[in-house]
Design an enzyme around this catalytic site. Structure first.
Site, PDB file in Angstrom:
ATOM      1  N   GLY A 196       0.817  -1.218   0.000  1.00  0.00           N
ATOM      2  CA  GLY A 196       0.000   0.000   0.000  1.00  0.00           C
ATOM      3  C   GLY A 196       0.843   1.258   0.000  1.00  0.00           C
ATOM      4  O   GLY A 196       0.629   2.175  -0.804  1.00  0.00           O
TER       5      GLY A 196
ATOM      6  N   THR B 245       4.828  -7.160   4.158  1.00  0.00           N
ATOM      7  CA  THR B 245       4.393  -8.515   4.507  1.00  0.00           C
ATOM      8  C   THR B 245       4.131  -9.351   3.261  1.00  0.00           C
ATOM      9  O   THR B 245       4.600 -10.483   3.147  1.00  0.00           O
ATOM     10  CB  THR B 245       3.109  -8.444   5.359  1.00  0.00           C
ATOM     11  N   CYS B 246       3.386  -8.814   2.314  1.00  0.00           N
ATOM     12  CA  CYS B 246       2.980  -9.611   1.156  1.00  0.00           C
ATOM     13  C   CYS B 246       4.184 -10.169   0.411  1.00  0.00           C
ATOM     14  O   CYS B 246       4.257 -11.361   0.133  1.00  0.00           O
ATOM     15  CB  CYS B 246       2.121  -8.762   0.221  1.00  0.00           C
TER      16      CYS B 246
ATOM     17  N   CYS C  59       2.154 -13.377   1.221  1.00  0.00           N
ATOM     18  CA  CYS C  59       1.570 -13.960  -0.001  1.00  0.00           C
ATOM     19  C   CYS C  59       2.583 -14.581  -0.956  1.00  0.00           C
ATOM     20  O   CYS C  59       2.387 -15.701  -1.433  1.00  0.00           O
ATOM     21  CB  CYS C  59       0.808 -12.884  -0.780  1.00  0.00           C
TER      22      CYS C  59
ATOM     23  N   LYS D  12       4.691 -17.502   0.508  1.00  0.00           N
ATOM     24  CA  LYS D  12       3.687 -18.539   0.823  1.00  0.00           C
ATOM     25  C   LYS D  12       3.259 -19.269  -0.444  1.00  0.00           C
ATOM     26  O   LYS D  12       3.229 -20.489  -0.493  1.00  0.00           O
ATOM     27  CB  LYS D  12       2.484 -17.861   1.506  1.00  0.00           C
TER      28      LYS D  12
ATOM     29  N   GLY E 129      -7.086 -21.535  13.153  1.00  0.00           N
ATOM     30  CA  GLY E 129      -7.917 -22.140  12.095  1.00  0.00           C
ATOM     31  C   GLY E 129      -8.246 -21.148  11.005  1.00  0.00           C
ATOM     32  O   GLY E 129      -9.191 -21.336  10.250  1.00  0.00           O
TER      33      GLY E 129
ATOM     34  N   TYR F  99      -6.798 -18.263   7.780  1.00  0.00           N
ATOM     35  CA  TYR F  99      -6.106 -18.374   6.494  1.00  0.00           C
ATOM     36  C   TYR F  99      -4.718 -18.995   6.666  1.00  0.00           C
ATOM     37  O   TYR F  99      -4.342 -19.932   5.983  1.00  0.00           O
ATOM     38  CB  TYR F  99      -5.824 -16.986   5.913  1.00  0.00           C
ATOM     39  N   ILE F 100      -3.940 -18.381   7.578  1.00  0.00           N
ATOM     40  CA  ILE F 100      -2.524 -18.739   7.649  1.00  0.00           C
ATOM     41  C   ILE F 100      -2.363 -20.163   8.169  1.00  0.00           C
ATOM     42  O   ILE F 100      -1.601 -20.959   7.620  1.00  0.00           O
ATOM     43  CB  ILE F 100      -1.748 -17.709   8.512  1.00  0.00           C
TER      44      ILE F 100
ATOM     45  N   GLU G  84      -3.546 -22.635   5.379  1.00  0.00           N
ATOM     46  CA  GLU G  84      -2.637 -22.669   4.228  1.00  0.00           C
ATOM     47  C   GLU G  84      -1.347 -23.401   4.587  1.00  0.00           C
ATOM     48  O   GLU G  84      -0.860 -24.246   3.833  1.00  0.00           O
ATOM     49  CB  GLU G  84      -2.328 -21.244   3.760  1.00  0.00           C
TER      50      GLU G  84
ATOM     51  N   ASP H  62      -3.396  -2.849   6.241  1.00  0.00           N
ATOM     52  CA  ASP H  62      -3.698  -3.654   7.429  1.00  0.00           C
ATOM     53  C   ASP H  62      -3.687  -2.839   8.726  1.00  0.00           C
ATOM     54  O   ASP H  62      -4.320  -3.232   9.703  1.00  0.00           O
ATOM     55  CB  ASP H  62      -2.679  -4.801   7.577  1.00  0.00           C
TER      56      ASP H  62
ATOM     57  N   ALA I   6      -9.003 -15.433  -2.344  1.00  0.00           N
ATOM     58  CA  ALA I   6      -8.708 -16.866  -2.384  1.00  0.00           C
ATOM     59  C   ALA I   6      -7.975 -17.276  -1.124  1.00  0.00           C
ATOM     60  O   ALA I   6      -7.247 -16.485  -0.540  1.00  0.00           O
ATOM     61  CB  ALA I   6      -7.833 -17.175  -3.595  1.00  0.00           C
TER      62      ALA I   6
ATOM     63  N   HIS J 105     -16.565 -26.650 -21.947  1.00  0.00           N
ATOM     64  CA  HIS J 105     -16.565 -28.064 -21.628  1.00  0.00           C
ATOM     65  C   HIS J 105     -15.304 -28.748 -22.140  1.00  0.00           C
ATOM     66  O   HIS J 105     -14.841 -28.416 -23.223  1.00  0.00           O
ATOM     67  CB  HIS J 105     -17.794 -28.701 -22.293  1.00  0.00           C
TER      68      HIS J 105
ATOM     69  N   GLU K  32     -17.666 -25.078 -15.389  1.00  0.00           N
ATOM     70  CA  GLU K  32     -18.868 -25.016 -16.230  1.00  0.00           C
ATOM     71  C   GLU K  32     -20.118 -25.230 -15.377  1.00  0.00           C
ATOM     72  O   GLU K  32     -21.209 -24.796 -15.723  1.00  0.00           O
ATOM     73  CB  GLU K  32     -18.806 -26.017 -17.378  1.00  0.00           C
TER      74      GLU K  32
HETATM   75  P1  NDP Z   1      -7.201 -15.028  11.141  1.00  0.00           P
HETATM   76  O1  NDP Z   1      -7.797 -13.944  11.936  1.00  0.00           O
HETATM   77  O2  NDP Z   1      -7.750 -15.395   9.809  1.00  0.00           O
HETATM   78  O3  NDP Z   1      -7.174 -16.361  12.005  1.00  0.00           O
HETATM   79  C1  NDP Z   1      -6.686 -16.407  13.317  1.00  0.00           C
HETATM   80  C2  NDP Z   1      -7.005 -17.773  13.881  1.00  0.00           C
HETATM   81  O4  NDP Z   1      -6.394 -17.919  15.140  1.00  0.00           O
HETATM   82  C3  NDP Z   1      -8.495 -17.977  14.064  1.00  0.00           C
HETATM   83  O5  NDP Z   1      -8.782 -19.319  13.751  1.00  0.00           O
HETATM   84  C4  NDP Z   1      -8.676 -17.696  15.562  1.00  0.00           C
HETATM   85  O6  NDP Z   1      -9.751 -18.392  16.127  1.00  0.00           O
HETATM   86  C5  NDP Z   1      -7.381 -18.231  16.120  1.00  0.00           C
HETATM   87  N1  NDP Z   1      -6.977 -17.602  17.374  1.00  0.00           N
HETATM   88  C6  NDP Z   1      -6.916 -16.280  17.666  1.00  0.00           C
HETATM   89  N2  NDP Z   1      -6.456 -16.100  18.927  1.00  0.00           N
HETATM   90  C7  NDP Z   1      -6.217 -17.321  19.425  1.00  0.00           C
HETATM   91  C8  NDP Z   1      -5.726 -17.798  20.664  1.00  0.00           C
HETATM   92  N3  NDP Z   1      -5.392 -16.972  21.662  1.00  0.00           N
HETATM   93  N4  NDP Z   1      -5.610 -19.126  20.841  1.00  0.00           N
HETATM   94  C9  NDP Z   1      -5.952 -19.982  19.852  1.00  0.00           C
HETATM   95  N5  NDP Z   1      -6.408 -19.599  18.651  1.00  0.00           N
HETATM   96  C10 NDP Z   1      -6.539 -18.288  18.448  1.00  0.00           C
HETATM   97  O7  NDP Z   1      -5.669 -14.650  11.058  1.00  0.00           O
HETATM   98  P2  NDP Z   1      -4.463 -15.184  10.214  1.00  0.00           P
HETATM   99  O8  NDP Z   1      -3.292 -14.924  11.079  1.00  0.00           O
HETATM  100  O9  NDP Z   1      -4.680 -16.567   9.700  1.00  0.00           O
HETATM  101  O10 NDP Z   1      -4.439 -14.198   8.973  1.00  0.00           O
HETATM  102  C11 NDP Z   1      -4.425 -12.795   9.195  1.00  0.00           C
HETATM  103  C12 NDP Z   1      -5.022 -12.066   8.040  1.00  0.00           C
HETATM  104  O11 NDP Z   1      -4.121 -12.096   6.951  1.00  0.00           O
HETATM  105  C13 NDP Z   1      -6.301 -12.666   7.508  1.00  0.00           C
HETATM  106  O12 NDP Z   1      -7.421 -12.185   8.184  1.00  0.00           O
HETATM  107  C14 NDP Z   1      -6.285 -12.249   6.066  1.00  0.00           C
HETATM  108  O13 NDP Z   1      -6.912 -11.023   5.939  1.00  0.00           O
HETATM  109  C15 NDP Z   1      -4.824 -12.146   5.737  1.00  0.00           C
HETATM  110  N6  NDP Z   1      -4.370 -13.296   4.946  1.00  0.00           N
HETATM  111  C16 NDP Z   1      -4.915 -13.524   3.717  1.00  0.00           C
HETATM  112  C17 NDP Z   1      -4.524 -14.588   2.956  1.00  0.00           C
HETATM  113  C18 NDP Z   1      -5.152 -14.830   1.642  1.00  0.00           C
HETATM  114  O14 NDP Z   1      -5.830 -13.935   1.141  1.00  0.00           O
HETATM  115  N7  NDP Z   1      -5.017 -15.999   1.048  1.00  0.00           N
HETATM  116  C19 NDP Z   1      -3.478 -15.497   3.426  1.00  0.00           C
HETATM  117  C20 NDP Z   1      -2.983 -15.192   4.731  1.00  0.00           C
HETATM  118  C21 NDP Z   1      -3.427 -14.125   5.440  1.00  0.00           C
HETATM  119  P3  NDP Z   1     -11.287 -17.863  16.032  1.00  0.00           P
HETATM  120  O15 NDP Z   1     -11.771 -18.210  14.663  1.00  0.00           O
HETATM  121  O16 NDP Z   1     -11.963 -18.654  17.108  1.00  0.00           O
HETATM  122  O17 NDP Z   1     -11.232 -16.406  16.310  1.00  0.00           O
END
Ligand code: NDP
Length: 453
Positions: free
Chosen positions: A15, A42-43, A48, A51, A176, A178-179, A182, A304, A342, A436, A441
């Protein structure tokens, strides 16, 4: 009043770099940018780009078996992390060079130092130098969060995973989102025994339930040991150098690496923001209006650090809209609606618009959904499934959401995103002739709703 610059940008990620070079190159502004780490942010440096290269690396492991089913003699044996890592480092160096050259070529003056805000028009660099600017743009991004629990320092975060000294044999991934998902796919594909703990009931919270369910099933079929409803309670180093962990479900195990993918937070600490009147939200994010302007009129923020939609292309658009507004006299609000994106899990997910659950809360809908074994892997005797799904408004017939879980879903959703953004109806989709034989499709051939809600 005379300022040193028209614009001072803090942060050299996607950005910040885009805003700086467009303001300088296209709007003729006198621009400076400070970056305390590597250019590209970061990206490019720790997100990204590396990754996705790791996703590519991890996908080769399954290809030999598939090729054999098609009649080839094929074998893929050991993955050499050092070979891959050497090339990765070279590639990141090359890209950082590209970013530096783009800035220099647009006439942006750069300072390889951290910077903070001294007052509404003054930036202070780490060496104490002060620079004044008519406008300041904060584009400092975010940073991974480590949970607070005994032994947490034994774990790593996503910044570290690109530079492991060696491939672990066993990894635990916590989270659980994105990161987490992935990297579970990447590590598993690279031959690492992979366990994932997620505290909630299903991974990828916020995405369409059916899509999340299919991804979780496929990840398990690929060999990832997913424990839902589970968090790490405690971690200790063992005599052999491994990390012993205890899960909230009673699961105890040893790992070589524990990766915390537990979210990210905006980089606003120690930047002097609140002192000058910039307002921060509860997660530490900078609060901005639709033009990315903060509570201090001369200070703007994008990407961000504002915790709006944390995706690179969004930060870039916010940067462009900022330049339009401030330097080109064309007030431009950022459009955060219907952003396709994605998730590079295996299988990949592409998504735009509302999930079935979100849409059903909003209005009466029809759901068109089909899950099937695609031709390429089905021929090879594999059970892998894909999903093509449309959510349609009963009243307006508009496609409110499109969800694809399939190899190449990211590429497909970019195209579907155009139609959805244009306001296409289900009947518009129906009017398009199928290509096809392809997986996508199905998006134009589903005639009867699977269900209504
Ligand atoms: P997210 O916010 O997507 O996920 C964080 C995860 O950690 C959630 O599952 C959350 O659980 C869990 N969590 C949070 N705090 C705790 C804790 N104290 N103990 C245990 N689990 C915990 O963050 P990410 O770090 O995966 O990614 C950050 C951002 O980066 C994304 O929101 C996205 O915008 C961007 N990103 C995009 C990608 C793409 O476009 N392909 C790839 C990677 C990153 P809960 O669900 O219960 O809150």
């Amino acid at each position: 009043m005379d300022f040193d610059y028209d614009l001072f940008v803090i942060g050299g990620g996607s950005g910040g770099v885009r805003a700086a070079r467009v303001a300088a190159g296209e709007a003729g502004a006198k621009v400076a940018l400070a970056e305390g780490d590597r250019y590209g942010g970061t990206c490019v440096i720790r997100g990204c780009v590396p990754k996705k290269l790791m996703v590519f690396a991890s996908e080769y492991s399954g290809m030999a078996a598939e090729a054999e089913a098609y009649g080839w003699s094929a074998s893929i044996t050991d993955f050499n992390w050092n070979t891959f890592h050497g090339k990765l480092v070279e590639e990141l160096d090359r890209l950082e060079g590209v970013y530096r050259r783009l800035l220099a070529g647009s006439g942006v003056e750069t300072f390889d130092q951290r910077a903070k805000i001294a007052d509404a028009h003054t930036v202070e660099l780490a060496d104490g130098t002060r620079k004044t600017a008519k406008h300041i743009l904060i584009a400092t991004g975010g940073t991974p969060v480590r949970p607070d629990m005994p032994g947490a320092e034994l774990g790593i975060v996503s910044d570290d995973i690109f530079h492991l000294p060696e491939m672990p044999k066993r990894i635990l991934i916590v989270g659980g989102g994105y990161i987490a998902c992935e990297f579970a796919g990447i590590m598993n594909g690279l031959g690492v025994e992979t366990t994932l703990y997620y505290r909630g009931a299903q991974i990828l919270r916020g995405f369409d339930d059916e899509a999340r369910g299919l991804i979780a099933d496929e990840m398990r079929d690929n060999g990832i040991d997913i424990h839902t409803g589970t968090n790490v309670l405690e971690m200790k180093k063992t005599d052999s150098g491994a990390i012993w962990t205890k899960g909230s479900n009673g699961h105890e195990a040893e790992f070589d690496v524990v990766l915390f993918a537990t979210g990210r937070k905006p980089m606003t600490d120690n930047m002097g923001l609140e002192e000058v009147g910039v307002k921060l939200g509860r997660a530490g994010e900078i609060i901005v209006d639709q033009y990315s302007q903060t509570a201090v009129p001369s200070i703007y923020a994008i990407g961000d650090v504002t915790n709006r939609v944390n995706l690179t292309p969004v930060a870039i658009r916010e940067g462009m809209a900022f330049v339009e507004t401030v330097f080109k006299g064309n007030k431009t609000a950022v459009d955060h609606d219907l952003i396709p994106s994605a998730v590079f899990t295996q299988p990949e997910m592409g998504t735009v618009g509302l999930s079935e659950e979100q849409a059903a809360e909003q209005e009466p809908i029809e759901v068109y959904s089909t899950s099937f074994r695609p031709m390429q892997t089905s021929f090879a005797g594999q059970q892998k499934r894909v999903l093509m799904k449309l959510i349609v408004s009963k009243e307006t017939r508009k496609v409110l959401g499109c969800h694809i879980v399939a190899p190449g879903a990211g590429e497909m959703i970019q195209m579907a995103g155009i139609a959805v953004k244009m306001g296409a109806t289900k009947e518009d989709f129906n009017r398009v002739c199928a290509v096809h034989p392809t997986m996508s499709e199905e998006l134009v051939t589903m005639r009867k709703p699977t269900r209504t809600a």
